[in-house]
Design an enzyme around this catalytic site. Structure first.
Site, PDB file in Angstrom:
ATOM      1  N   LYS A 120       0.797  -1.114   0.000  1.00  0.00           N
ATOM      2  CA  LYS A 120       0.288  -0.080   0.032  1.00  0.00           C
ATOM      3  C   LYS A 120       0.787   0.877   0.378  1.00  0.00           C
ATOM      4  O   LYS A 120       1.825   1.163   0.216  1.00  0.00           O
ATOM      5  CB  LYS A 120      -1.253   0.137   1.039  1.00  0.00           C
ATOM      6  CG  LYS A 120      -1.638   0.794   0.746  1.00  0.00           C
ATOM      7  CD  LYS A 120      -3.398   0.018   0.406  1.00  0.00           C
ATOM      8  CE  LYS A 120      -4.307   1.127  -0.167  1.00  0.00           C
ATOM      9  NZ  LYS A 120      -5.619   0.141  -0.782  1.00  0.00           N
TER      10      LYS A 120
HETATM   11  P1  NAD Z   1     -13.097   7.929  -3.415  1.00  0.00           P
HETATM   12  O1  NAD Z   1     -12.151   9.184  -3.356  1.00  0.00           O
HETATM   13  O2  NAD Z   1     -13.280   7.670  -4.935  1.00  0.00           O
HETATM   14  O3  NAD Z   1     -13.902   8.166  -2.921  1.00  0.00           O
HETATM   15  C1  NAD Z   1     -14.123   9.112  -1.337  1.00  0.00           C
HETATM   16  C2  NAD Z   1     -16.236   9.092  -0.769  1.00  0.00           C
HETATM   17  O4  NAD Z   1     -15.991   9.237   0.529  1.00  0.00           O
HETATM   18  C3  NAD Z   1     -16.182  10.463  -1.452  1.00  0.00           C
HETATM   19  O5  NAD Z   1     -17.367  10.498  -1.941  1.00  0.00           O
HETATM   20  C4  NAD Z   1     -15.167  10.667  -0.472  1.00  0.00           C
HETATM   21  O6  NAD Z   1     -16.806  12.451  -0.655  1.00  0.00           O
HETATM   22  C5  NAD Z   1     -16.085  10.427   0.267  1.00  0.00           C
HETATM   23  N1  NAD Z   1     -15.706  10.967   1.832  1.00  0.00           N
HETATM   24  C6  NAD Z   1     -14.064  11.329   2.444  1.00  0.00           C
HETATM   25  N2  NAD Z   1     -14.297  11.929   3.684  1.00  0.00           N
HETATM   26  C7  NAD Z   1     -15.430  11.205   3.995  1.00  0.00           C
HETATM   27  C8  NAD Z   1     -16.392  11.648   5.395  1.00  0.00           C
HETATM   28  N3  NAD Z   1     -15.620  11.782   6.376  1.00  0.00           N
HETATM   29  N4  NAD Z   1     -17.002  10.531   5.426  1.00  0.00           N
HETATM   30  C9  NAD Z   1     -17.914  10.542   4.590  1.00  0.00           C
HETATM   31  N5  NAD Z   1     -17.640  10.440   3.395  1.00  0.00           N
HETATM   32  C10 NAD Z   1     -16.520  11.121   3.043  1.00  0.00           C
HETATM   33  O7  NAD Z   1     -11.699   7.035  -3.204  1.00  0.00           O
HETATM   34  P2  NAD Z   1     -12.913   5.522  -3.799  1.00  0.00           P
HETATM   35  O8  NAD Z   1     -11.764   4.811  -4.534  1.00  0.00           O
HETATM   36  O9  NAD Z   1     -14.358   4.869  -3.987  1.00  0.00           O
HETATM   37  O10 NAD Z   1     -12.521   4.343  -2.148  1.00  0.00           O
HETATM   38  C11 NAD Z   1     -13.304   4.236  -1.072  1.00  0.00           C
HETATM   39  C12 NAD Z   1     -12.866   3.323   0.071  1.00  0.00           C
HETATM   40  O11 NAD Z   1     -12.744   1.775  -0.695  1.00  0.00           O
HETATM   41  C13 NAD Z   1     -11.359   3.264   0.506  1.00  0.00           C
HETATM   42  O12 NAD Z   1     -11.430   2.779   1.716  1.00  0.00           O
HETATM   43  C14 NAD Z   1     -10.471   2.782  -0.886  1.00  0.00           C
HETATM   44  O13 NAD Z   1      -9.253   1.875   0.383  1.00  0.00           O
HETATM   45  C15 NAD Z   1     -11.848   1.792  -0.730  1.00  0.00           C
HETATM   46  N6  NAD Z   1     -11.481   0.697  -1.439  1.00  0.00           N
HETATM   47  C16 NAD Z   1     -11.577   1.382  -3.078  1.00  0.00           C
HETATM   48  C17 NAD Z   1     -11.054   0.468  -4.086  1.00  0.00           C
HETATM   49  C18 NAD Z   1     -10.658   1.136  -5.366  1.00  0.00           C
HETATM   50  O14 NAD Z   1     -10.624   0.129  -6.546  1.00  0.00           O
HETATM   51  N7  NAD Z   1     -11.460   2.554  -6.054  1.00  0.00           N
HETATM   52  C19 NAD Z   1     -10.349  -1.099  -3.412  1.00  0.00           C
HETATM   53  C20 NAD Z   1     -10.896  -1.416  -2.815  1.00  0.00           C
HETATM   54  C21 NAD Z   1     -10.933  -0.234  -2.120  1.00  0.00           C
END
Ligand code: NAD
Length: 453
Positions: A120
């Site tokens: 990571k």
């Molecule tokens: P992203 O940046 O596209 O979206 C994050 C979202 O969370 C945004 O809508 C943001 O406004 C919101 N957010 C931020 N702070 C917040 C808060 N305090 N309360 C509520 N909402 C809040 O990120 P993502 O890629 O969608 O990732 C989201 C989660 O999923 C993370 O934990 C990431 O590690 C996990 N994840 C993502 C992937 C991937 O393929 N993108 C894969 C596995 C896990």
């Protein structure tokens, strides 16, 4: 104070130790207690990161000032092959968080049977306060700092919080400039389609959440909700994961009654129109304030009366302080580490099932692996080919974890005699069962390879 901080201050009402490394060790110890013949030396090896890389570098800002930026890349385990894991940009990022997420990647890759180890990375920065040019400079310099430690057969980054296809295109381009004469496309996944990205990668994580929930519900543990159709769903976070999950659950007949972002949440009992939500978010930069919806806080969203809750934003959102108020029957962890160990215990007592991050959001790394395979083979699979493979793999993972869980439920399997924790639950939850399977696979592969020299 940012919205992110305010949510974490809600979390701090709980007295739990929220140190991410402590939490990942607690989860590991709980699962390791069920793994037969796991020797102390091997446990130590499996717990430690292999390598921690911290870099500090200067960046020239648009106003010509210079700031020093810090970034991390943590390699946890390479037993199965090159390492894989996202890169996140966040102002509150800590090295401990990156270490815990690297470990989670090792277990996730082992669970879904893809030949990668866990890694990571991240950069401490606030993307909302940076111009596109500043972000590009940060990304290029960070990639250059890592350059000889990432590579198509060494360590392969991907998008995560506040990084996206554009970030991955810059990483690829920088690496390719520094390492000419090779097929460098597989150095990073989650790229734009025109740069060797895979169809279905953008949708993979949210769609994987849906496939996992669909298969899990079909097992009949929640008698009132045997399928996604008809479920009332609340989703925290409306980014890459939450936004796609909303679409996918809706496509299967669920009603999305609430979504949120860092500014707050919106609620509409009759079900949100997702086209309108997206149009509103595109115009205003937030979902909050959308006409005919009620504005609520992110914490109120978590406690809504719904069937399925999908935390898809930050870690530690469901904790000892609010777990008792959760009303959902099923939690599908789109985000990494959204539920603390204290909350896991409370949810189990309340009979609320959790499809843990290690399963629920594994669709992302699964399709990243498909992208890597396509890049090596100079192929481009269709969207249908990718999503069908994803569906089949997510179903297999749920089947595998569920059948192992059933062995505990009927008493065919129990905790080991040399159990290393005080937690002697006869029937572990799905997080622990998934971890047991993953730890067994990595431990076995370590021993089969043989300890070098
Ligand atoms: P992203 O940046 O596209 O979206 C994050 C979202 O969370 C945004 O809508 C943001 O406004 C919101 N957010 C931020 N702070 C917040 C808060 N305090 N309360 C509520 N909402 C809040 O990120 P993502 O890629 O969608 O990732 C989201 C989660 O999923 C993370 O934990 C990431 O590690 C996990 N994840 C993502 C992937 C991937 O393929 N993108 C894969 C596995 C896990």
């Amino acid at each position: 104070m940012s919205e992110e901080q305010s949510v974490s201050s809600e979390s701090s009402k709980s007295t739990e130790n929220l140190d991410p490394v402590y939490i990942s060790e607690q989860q590991f110890d709980l699962a390791a207690a069920y793994v037969k013949g796991l020797k102390r030396g091997l446990i130590d090896f499996l717990k430690q990161p292999k390598r921690i890389n911290t870099v500090n570098f200067p960046i020239e800002m648009d106003d010509e000032s210079v700031v020093t930026i810090q970034g991390f890349r943590v390699i946890h385990n390479r037993v199965f092959g090159p390492t894989k894991g996202g890169i996140r940009y966040h102002p509150d990022l800590t090295l401990k968080e990156v270490i815990s997420l690297a470990k989670l990647m090792t277990w996730k890759c082992a669970l879904v049977n893809i030949p990668f180890g866990g890694a990571k990375g991240g950069v401490i920065c606030n993307t909302k306060e940076l111009s596109e040019k500043e972000l590009r400079r940060i990304t290029r310099r960070f990639t250059a700092e890592l350059s000889n430690t990432i590579g198509p057969h060494i360590d392969i980054p991907a998008p995560d919080l506040y990084t996206n296809e554009q970030t991955m295109a810059w990483i690829f381009d920088t690496f390719d400039v520094l390492n000419p004469g090779h097929n460098n496309r597989p150095v990073v996944t989650g790229k734009p389609i025109e740069m060797g990205g895979s169809y279905g990668r953008h949708e993979a994580t949210g769609m994987g959440c849906m496939f996992a929930a669909e298969r899990f519900l079909s097992k009949g543990l929640i008698s009132t909700q045997p399928e996604i159709a008809g479920a009332h769903v609340a989703i925290q976070g409306y980014g890459d994961v939450g936004g796609v999950a909303a679409r996918e659950f809706c496509r299967k007949g669920a009603k999305i009654i609430a979504v949120s972002d860092s500014q707050g949440a919106i609620h509409q009992e009759e079900g949100l129109n997702l086209d309108e939500v997206e149009a509103f978010k595109a115009e205003h930069g937030t979902v909050v304030g959308m006409p005919n919806t009620m504005t609520i806080t992110n914490n109120e969203l978590l406690e809504l009366d719904c069937d399925i809750l999908i935390p898809a934003a930050l870690s530690d959102q469901i904790h000892e302080g609010n777990a008792n108020n959760i009303k959902a029957k099923l939690i599908v962890e789109g985000a990494n580490n959204p539920t603390t160990p204290g909350a896991d215990k409370i949810l189990k007592e309340k009979g609320i099932y959790v499809i843990p991050d290690i399963i629920a959001n594994a669709g992302g790394v699964t399709v990243s692996y498909y992208e890597w395979v396509q890049n090596h083979a100079h192929e481009q699979w269709s969207y249908e080919q990718v999503t069908e493979r994803l569906r089949s793999r997510m179903y297999d993972v749920i089947d595998c974890v569920f059948s192992r869980w059933q062995r505990f439920a009927v008493g065919e399997e129990t905790i080991t005699d040399e159990a290393i924790t005080e937690e002697k639950e006869p029937i572990p939850d799905f997080r622990t069962v998934a971890l047991i399977i993953a730890i067994e696979r990595v431990a076995r592969a370590t021993l089969v390879r043989g300890i070098w020299p």
